[in-house]
Design an enzyme around this catalytic site. Sequence first.
Site: not given
Ligand code: GLA
Length: 459
Positions: A42, A48, A51, A147, A191
């Site tokens: 993704r 950012e 979550d 990934s 993700d």
């Molecule tokens: C990683 C984590 C996500 C999120 C991002 C930052 O990808 O797996 O859950 O916290 O960093 O936004």
Amino acid sequence: METHPPRLKTNFADNDRLLKLKNAFETKYGQSPNFYAHAPGRVNLIGEHIDYCGYCVLPMAIEQSILAAVLVKDSGTIELANTNPHYKDFTVSVGAGEIEIDKDNPQWHYYFLCGVKGIQEHVSMSNLVGMQCVVDGTIPASSGLSSSSALVCCAGLVTMEANKKSLSKVALAEICAKCERYIGTEGGGMDQSISFLAEKGTAKLIEFNPLRATDVKLPGGAVFVISNCCVEMNKAASSHFNIRVVECRIATKMLAKVRGLEWKRLLKLAQVQTELGASLEDMLVLVEEVLHPEAYSREEICKSLGITPEQFSTDLLSSNTQHVTHFKLHQRARHVYGEASRVLRFKSVCDSQPADSVQLLGALMNQSHASCRDLYECSCPELDQLVDICLKAGAVGSRLTGAGWGGCAVSMVPSDKVESFIQTVREAYYTPDSRRAAMEKKSLFVSKPGGGATVFIHE
Ligand code: GLA
């Protein structure tokens, strides 16, 4: 919306990647696979590091993915191989005993085993079927395009399918978000959610508790271009990520305590907002009033919360953050509440599509990058340089995407400028450096919203 991952009958003749993987599988194991599972990476457009604080985020799936070919066997073992020779074969017994995941040694197969273990625990299966799998990945590793989570999701889907279980996309996303923590990273769930809930042609607003995904129609006239700064960042192999999670958890407790909430129970910054019934703007004011910009020492936090250093270590820190002595609570909380508000504004621009949508979204992306760089300190000099180059090359907005400290930037570029944009970024960032130049092909590309995780079977 369909609730289960699609199970598609495919004619392999028109799918080169599936066909190649089928051949690789047959060469390796001398038999044909029963089925294939596919989980995309993704790109996060905005939102950012919020979550895991309970706030919604706005990603889209990319075309690059993890694809696994699987043959179910009565062998009592899972045999794993990878089309990339850099990733070594691995065999694990699935008979008796727990699947072990070594947090201190985050190798590729442990991500796969996270997904297997997550499904096994969720459906309480003591005996999993054995299988042979060949995994093929096209998402550049440690680049902020998820990934590792795509590998966990693909393994979860493989395990579900091989063991003839049926789980909804939401259940799979929640299981895979939780089980990735076996590798030690306290990620939020973005993700895995987008990997299962994505739909072709649309970005998604992902909300948590309960998990929901809503279509976000991106304005016409602009595309998203991904560019990798070529600095690798492996979340599980460093403590940067978990330090931020811990800082947000401590800030939650400090804000909640000052406002007379049951602070011991609260873990996420969003919970403080909900309990206070406050707006995000109110929360930003509260941060200014309550938290000072100087880093907090352990002693000061223990004193404010009335806890012992032992309680601090066991209740607030994670295993790879025990060494940290100072915590920047003010800056991290400011980023989180500000970024949460930008996500909502981004969504509302996409919903109302005013004439200057592209400019407005670009400005929000730029503010997001500045906040990640200055308040959350999750950028790095190369990413900042790349973002600057992207803006000079004609992007209306550009920001780091994913965890940061390396990896990719995402830029919003007017459609009529894409070619010159790519050319300029290539010349300014990639060509002058031989290592970057060698990586450019897989590092600089336009990305359109892709579909979510899928099982393929032979027609
Ligand atoms: C990683 C984590 C996500 C999120 C991002 C930052 O990808 O797996 O859950 O916290 O960093 O936004």
